[in-house]
Design a protein around this motif. Structure first.
Motif, short mmCIF file in Angstrom:
data_model
loop_
_atom_site.label_atom_id
_atom_site.label_comp_id
_atom_site.label_asym_id
_atom_site.label_seq_id
_atom_site.Cartn_x
_atom_site.Cartn_y
_atom_site.Cartn_z
N VAL A 21 0.85 -1.19 0.00
CA VAL A 21 0.00 0.00 0.00
C VAL A 21 0.89 1.24 0.00
N HIS A 22 1.68 1.40 1.05
CA HIS A 22 2.55 2.56 1.17
C HIS A 22 3.64 2.55 0.08
N GLY A 23 4.32 1.42 -0.07
CA GLY A 23 5.38 1.33 -1.08
C GLY A 23 4.87 1.59 -2.47
N ALA A 24 3.70 1.04 -2.79
CA ALA A 24 3.15 1.21 -4.13
C ALA A 24 2.86 2.67 -4.46
N ASP A 25 2.55 3.46 -3.45
CA ASP A 25 2.13 4.84 -3.70
C ASP A 25 3.23 5.69 -4.34
N TYR A 26 4.48 5.35 -4.10
CA TYR A 26 5.57 6.10 -4.72
C TYR A 26 5.63 5.88 -6.23
N PHE A 27 4.96 4.84 -6.70
CA PHE A 27 5.02 4.50 -8.11
C PHE A 27 3.77 4.94 -8.86
N ARG A 28 2.88 5.67 -8.16
CA ARG A 28 1.70 6.27 -8.78
C ARG A 28 1.93 7.74 -9.11
N ARG A 29 2.64 8.42 -8.26
CA ARG A 29 2.70 9.88 -8.29
C ARG A 29 4.03 10.35 -8.89
N TRP A 30 4.32 11.64 -8.77
CA TRP A 30 5.51 12.20 -9.43
C TRP A 30 6.80 11.59 -8.92
N HIS A 31 6.79 10.97 -7.76
CA HIS A 31 7.99 10.34 -7.21
C HIS A 31 8.53 9.23 -8.11
N ARG A 32 7.69 8.69 -9.00
CA ARG A 32 8.10 7.60 -9.90
C ARG A 32 9.15 8.05 -10.91
N GLU A 33 9.34 9.34 -11.06
CA GLU A 33 10.32 9.88 -12.00
C GLU A 33 11.55 10.34 -11.22
N LYS A 34 12.70 9.73 -11.53
CA LYS A 34 13.90 10.03 -10.76
C LYS A 34 14.32 11.49 -10.89
N ALA A 35 14.04 12.10 -12.03
CA ALA A 35 14.40 13.51 -12.20
C ALA A 35 13.63 14.39 -11.23
N ALA A 36 12.44 13.97 -10.81
CA ALA A 36 11.63 14.77 -9.91
C ALA A 36 11.91 14.49 -8.45
N SER A 37 12.22 13.22 -8.12
CA SER A 37 12.34 12.82 -6.71
C SER A 37 13.72 12.36 -6.29
N GLY A 38 14.58 12.05 -7.26
CA GLY A 38 15.87 11.46 -6.93
C GLY A 38 15.78 9.96 -6.67
N GLY A 39 14.55 9.39 -6.80
CA GLY A 39 14.35 7.99 -6.49
C GLY A 39 14.19 7.78 -4.99
N LEU A 40 13.85 6.57 -4.59
CA LEU A 40 13.64 6.28 -3.18
C LEU A 40 14.91 6.47 -2.36
N LEU A 41 16.08 6.28 -2.96
CA LEU A 41 17.33 6.45 -2.22
C LEU A 41 17.53 7.90 -1.78
#
Length: 466
Positions: free
Chosen positions: A167-187
């Motif tokens: 649930v929580h983990g999946a949410d990063y792959f729905r929104r703008w965080h899925r793009e490394k240029a926008a979020s830097g990735g989960l790391l």
């Protein structure tokens, strides 16, 4: 002492923490005088929240007019909760405009952004605070005290495993965080919390980083490899998605509906993209090895598709060992079998209760929501270290964080929980180095990034002495 004037940049869901606090508990300490966001619908939503609390409506500004906001509204401080890649730009401009800054993590998503921020802090009089709320969670602060008191001796190594559920983990792959240029990735976006904890626990700075990672579960390629059938690009308006465990129903949540679904017409941002669609450029499985200046080692792993959520930390010292085990949600309960009246909370730690955020507690569950800190010195039996009861969201971290940020009178800080730009740079440097290591296959010397962590820490000490 007059109330401080705040401008808030970015009016998504995270901004609500600060807006609600200033509308209520800290109303005598500060007031929001301006919004800055490309979406008027989101700004209007928070306007309604403030006016319902008897507070005036702030002025509204587009991001292109941020300089005009600083000139016209003259805020004392700017709270930055916009998408991660924009953090350095707003923070640097606000600092150079004479404002203090409260900055959501991560402080930057690129080396260039980190350098921009560091230069702005060094050449400005304003103070920058980073919102590392996990430092204030009782379980993490108790571990800090165990290490600082020398109970396990000098730390030689740390193993840190964090698992995000589906649930929580999946949410990063729905929104703008899925793009490394926008979020830097989960790391960078997510792990900066975890790297900061280790830096803070050890009182140390990273020296070298090696990492591996990949997209192994989410995304179109992974879905195809596992034989998943074709899926719609988003959940909203798609037949048959009501019982899909990876779908997000924006219409069912009043806040998400107002902030995102009803705001789509303004900027086109889609909050509920399918987690198995194309265009995802971040990893869902990562492993990192960090060497610290003291010689201590960190082995770290993050998985974003676990059946349960929580973390395990083992700290080895030359006199013993400490082990912290936390279960934030023991299982993701199915929406397909009718056992839930609604979907679980996206993040179990925002619920501020002990049921994992889904309202249900199974007395026979072998993995109940729990926390336990064990300490064992050499040649001595294991003992349990008591953890004070956490009150509020993020395992009791949010309320004391807000106290330290928004109260006009100084709050005591015996454990050095108050994080500044030097702490923010040290945490993001590990994530940036890890991203580079994944891309190149090399061990990365943190100094090669051109982010002088030692200079930042020294400058921090000098500023505190003024």
């Amino acid at each position: 002492m007059r109330a401080r004037r705040y401008a808030i940049v970015g009016t998504g869901a995270r901004a609500g923490l600060y807006i609600r606090a200033l509308a209520d508990r800290y109303a005598a300490d500060g007031a929001v005088v301006a919004w800055c966001d490309p979406n008027r619908i989101r700004m209007n939503y928070y306007d309604e929240l403030l006016t319902a609390a008897g507070r005036p409506s702030p002025a509204q500004y587009h991001p292109d007019d941020f300089g005009r906001l600083l000139d016209c509204e003259r805020p004392d401080a700017v709270i930055v909760t916009s998408p991660d890649h924009t953090h350095p730009r707003y923070a640097a401009q606000a600092l150079r405009g004479g404002c203090d800054v409260i900055l959501e993590k991560p402080v930057a998503t690129s080396v260039a952004g980190a350098r921009l921020l560091a230069d702005a802090v060094r050449t400005s009089a304003g103070a920058l605070r980073v919102t590392f709320n996990y430092r204030y969670s009782p379980r993490n602060s108790v571990l800090r005290r165990v290490i600082a008191d020398g109970i396990i001796g000098k730390v030689t190594s740390v193993h840190f495993e964090w698992v995000l559920d589906t649930v929580h983990g999946a949410d990063y792959f729905r929104r703008w965080h899925r793009e490394k240029a926008a979020s830097g990735g989960l790391l960078v976006h997510k792990s900066s919390h975890h790297f900061d904890l280790v830096n803070w626990w050890l009182g140390d700075l990273p020296d070298t980083v090696y990492a591996r990672g990949g997209l192994r579960f989410y995304g179109a390629d992974s879905a195809g490899a596992r034989g998943l059938a074709a899926r719609p690009e988003r959940a909203y308006g798609s037949p048959g998605m009501a019982a899909d465990p990876f779908a997000l129903d924006l219409a069912a949540d009043p806040t998400l509906r107002r902030l995102y679904l009803e705001a789509e017409a303004e900027d086109g941002y889609v909050r509920d993209r399918d987690v198995f669609s194309g265009g995802i450029s971040i990893e869902d499985n990562v492993a990192v090895l960090v060497g610290y200046r003291s010689g201590a080692l960190l082995t770290y792993s993050l998985n974003a598709h676990s059946p349960w959520e929580g973390y395990r930390v083992s700290v080895n010292g030359d006199a013993g060992r400490a082990e912290l085990e936390v279960v934030e949600r023991g299982q993701v309960r199915s929406v397909a079998d009718g056992s839930l009246a609604g979907r679980p909370a996206l993040d179990p730690m925002t619920a501020g209760r002990g049921d994992g955020g889904d309202g249900g507690v199974d007395p026979y569950d072998l993995r109940p929501v729990s926390e336990r800190l064990l300490v064992q010195r050499h040649w001595e039996p294991t003992r349990v270290v008591p953890i004070p009861e956490a009150v509020g969201a993020h395992a009791g971290g949010d309320d004391p964080l807000l106290d330290s940020l928004l109260r006009r009178d100084a709050v005591a800080d015996p454990l050095a929980q108050r994080a500044d730009y030097a702490d923010g740079l040290a945490s993001v440097a590990i994530g940036l180095a890890a991203n580079e290591s994944i891309a190149t296959g090399n061990v990365i010397d943190v100094a090669s990034l051109g982010i002088d962590l030692g200079r930042a820490a020294a400058a921090r000490t000098s500023r505190r002495r003024r």
